[in-house]
Write a protein that holds these residues in place. Structure first.
Motif, PDB file in Angstrom:
ATOM      1  N   VAL A 164      52.234  44.443  37.830  1.00  0.00           N
ATOM      2  CA  VAL A 164      51.689  43.861  38.265  1.00  0.00           C
ATOM      3  C   VAL A 164      50.407  43.341  37.457  1.00  0.00           C
ATOM      4  O   VAL A 164      49.489  44.118  37.401  1.00  0.00           O
ATOM      5  N   ALA A 165      50.792  41.887  37.255  1.00  0.00           N
ATOM      6  CA  ALA A 165      48.943  41.350  36.818  1.00  0.00           C
ATOM      7  C   ALA A 165      48.435  40.589  37.895  1.00  0.00           C
ATOM      8  O   ALA A 165      48.645  40.176  38.048  1.00  0.00           O
ATOM      9  N   LEU A 166      46.752  41.227  37.747  1.00  0.00           N
ATOM     10  CA  LEU A 166      46.510  40.654  38.032  1.00  0.00           C
ATOM     11  C   LEU A 166      45.017  39.610  36.910  1.00  0.00           C
ATOM     12  O   LEU A 166      44.047  40.762  37.100  1.00  0.00           O
ATOM     13  N   LEU A 167      45.313  38.608  37.148  1.00  0.00           N
ATOM     14  CA  LEU A 167      44.743  37.562  35.935  1.00  0.00           C
ATOM     15  C   LEU A 167      43.276  36.762  37.129  1.00  0.00           C
ATOM     16  O   LEU A 167      43.559  36.452  37.702  1.00  0.00           O
ATOM     17  N   GLY A 168      42.150  36.235  35.569  1.00  0.00           N
ATOM     18  CA  GLY A 168      41.142  35.589  36.254  1.00  0.00           C
ATOM     19  C   GLY A 168      40.172  35.758  35.511  1.00  0.00           C
ATOM     20  O   GLY A 168      40.377  36.423  34.778  1.00  0.00           O
ATOM     21  N   SER A 169      38.846  34.736  34.788  1.00  0.00           N
ATOM     22  CA  SER A 169      38.841  35.058  34.548  1.00  0.00           C
ATOM     23  C   SER A 169      37.302  36.066  35.264  1.00  0.00           C
ATOM     24  O   SER A 169      37.107  36.183  36.235  1.00  0.00           O
ATOM     25  N   ASN A 170      36.803  36.036  33.602  1.00  0.00           N
ATOM     26  CA  ASN A 170      35.515  37.255  33.995  1.00  0.00           C
ATOM     27  C   ASN A 170      34.311  36.216  35.490  1.00  0.00           C
ATOM     28  O   ASN A 170      34.031  35.664  35.387  1.00  0.00           O
ATOM     29  N   GLY A 171      34.239  36.985  36.170  1.00  0.00           N
ATOM     30  CA  GLY A 171      33.274  37.038  37.682  1.00  0.00           C
ATOM     31  C   GLY A 171      34.094  36.439  39.080  1.00  0.00           C
ATOM     32  O   GLY A 171      33.606  36.049  40.096  1.00  0.00           O
ATOM     33  N   ALA A 172      35.141  36.656  38.684  1.00  0.00           N
ATOM     34  CA  ALA A 172      36.472  36.181  40.200  1.00  0.00           C
ATOM     35  C   ALA A 172      36.163  37.305  40.807  1.00  0.00           C
ATOM     36  O   ALA A 172      37.114  36.149  41.894  1.00  0.00           O
ATOM     37  N   GLY A 173      36.088  37.876  40.734  1.00  0.00           N
ATOM     38  CA  GLY A 173      36.332  39.061  41.667  1.00  0.00           C
ATOM     39  C   GLY A 173      37.616  40.380  41.530  1.00  0.00           C
ATOM     40  O   GLY A 173      37.618  40.816  42.819  1.00  0.00           O
ATOM     41  N   LYS A 174      37.723  40.009  40.392  1.00  0.00           N
ATOM     42  CA  LYS A 174      38.771  41.151  40.025  1.00  0.00           C
ATOM     43  C   LYS A 174      38.304  42.877  40.153  1.00  0.00           C
ATOM     44  O   LYS A 174      38.603  43.919  40.847  1.00  0.00           O
ATOM     45  N   SER A 175      37.022  43.356  39.796  1.00  0.00           N
ATOM     46  CA  SER A 175      36.761  44.673  39.306  1.00  0.00           C
ATOM     47  C   SER A 175      35.590  45.128  40.648  1.00  0.00           C
ATOM     48  O   SER A 175      36.204  46.141  41.388  1.00  0.00           O
TER      49      SER A 175
END
Length: 239
Positions: free
Chosen positions: A36-47
């Motif tokens: 599964v890929a979790l995508l989003g710009s820097n600062g989106a909250g992924k980490s």
């Protein structure tokens, strides 16, 4: 999509730092054997999502279920024992320890009794690491350090491996190599949550994709569906 119960089930997850809310009700699933890929710009909250799921930070609300067990609020050592393993952004290897020492630490909490066997498996996957067994990790190239970080994660016999920005800081050639290695892991049936800003490569190997923006999931579905929508591509992927 598999009809089996999800291996990882995140529901209504909220969290942040101090009084600043970063995660705003995140729902996400990873099924057994799925990439599964979790995508989003820097600062989106992924980490932040990764760190809450892995027990490094406490959730404010919501649930994290893994392999049928409730890991909401569990200490990170319990998360590791359950087989939910993160390869963190920035690699976080121990630069003053050797390759072998770094790998050995990967089995400190889980699968310690099979350490020697798993080191052999890691060396079979990453022959370059075998050539550098005694080398200090801090003297290796960025690509080799990323291999070491993934190898260290594999030492714990993960049921799900979270890869947080594995291509970050790598040259285009090494990015290709890194995604080739992820394909190898996928082929073994290991469930992978791939957290990346590299959209094109990620969508090529993912079974499903999520797009995160401002701490919320804005899209969940098949990679083809995401790529077919001009509106979604422009709004969330910059394509």
């Amino acid at each position: 999509m598999s009809t089996a119960a999800p291996l990882l089930g995140i529901a209504g997850l909220r969290g942040g730092y101090g009084r600043v809310e970063v995660l705003r009700g995140v729902d996400l699933q990873v099924n057994p054997g799925e990439t599964v890929a979790l995508l989003g710009s820097n600062g989106a909250g992924k980490s932040t999502l990764n760190n809450v799921v892995c027990g490094i930070y406490q959730a404010w609300a919501g649930t994290v279920a893994f392999g049928g067990a409730d890991l909401s609020g569990a200490h990170y050592t319990e998360v590791v024992k359950a087989g939910l393993i993160q390869v963190p952004e920035g690699r976080k290897i121990f630069p003053n320890l050797s390759v072998l020492e770094n790998l050995s630490l990967g089995s400190f909490t889980r699968a310690r009794e099979r350490r020697a066997e798993n080191i052999d498996k890691v060396f079979a996957t990453f022959p370059r690491l075998k050539e550098r067994t005694g080398q200090l990790a801090g003297t290796m190239s960025g690509g080799e350090q990323q291999m070491l970080a993934i190898g260290r994660g594999l030492m714990a016999e993960p049921r799900l491996l979270i890869l947080d920005e594995p291509s970050l800081g790598l040259s285009p050639l090494l990015v290709e190599e890194m995604f080739g290695l992820i394909r190898q892991l996928r082929a073994t049936g290991l469930a992978v949550l791939l957290v990346e800003q590299n959209v094109g490569q990620s969508l090529e190997i993912a079974d499903r994709a999520y797009v995160m923006e401002n701490g919320s999931i804005r899209f969940a579905g098949a990679p083809d569906e995401l790529l077919r929508s001009d509106e979604l591509r422009r709004a969330y992927l910059g394509l």
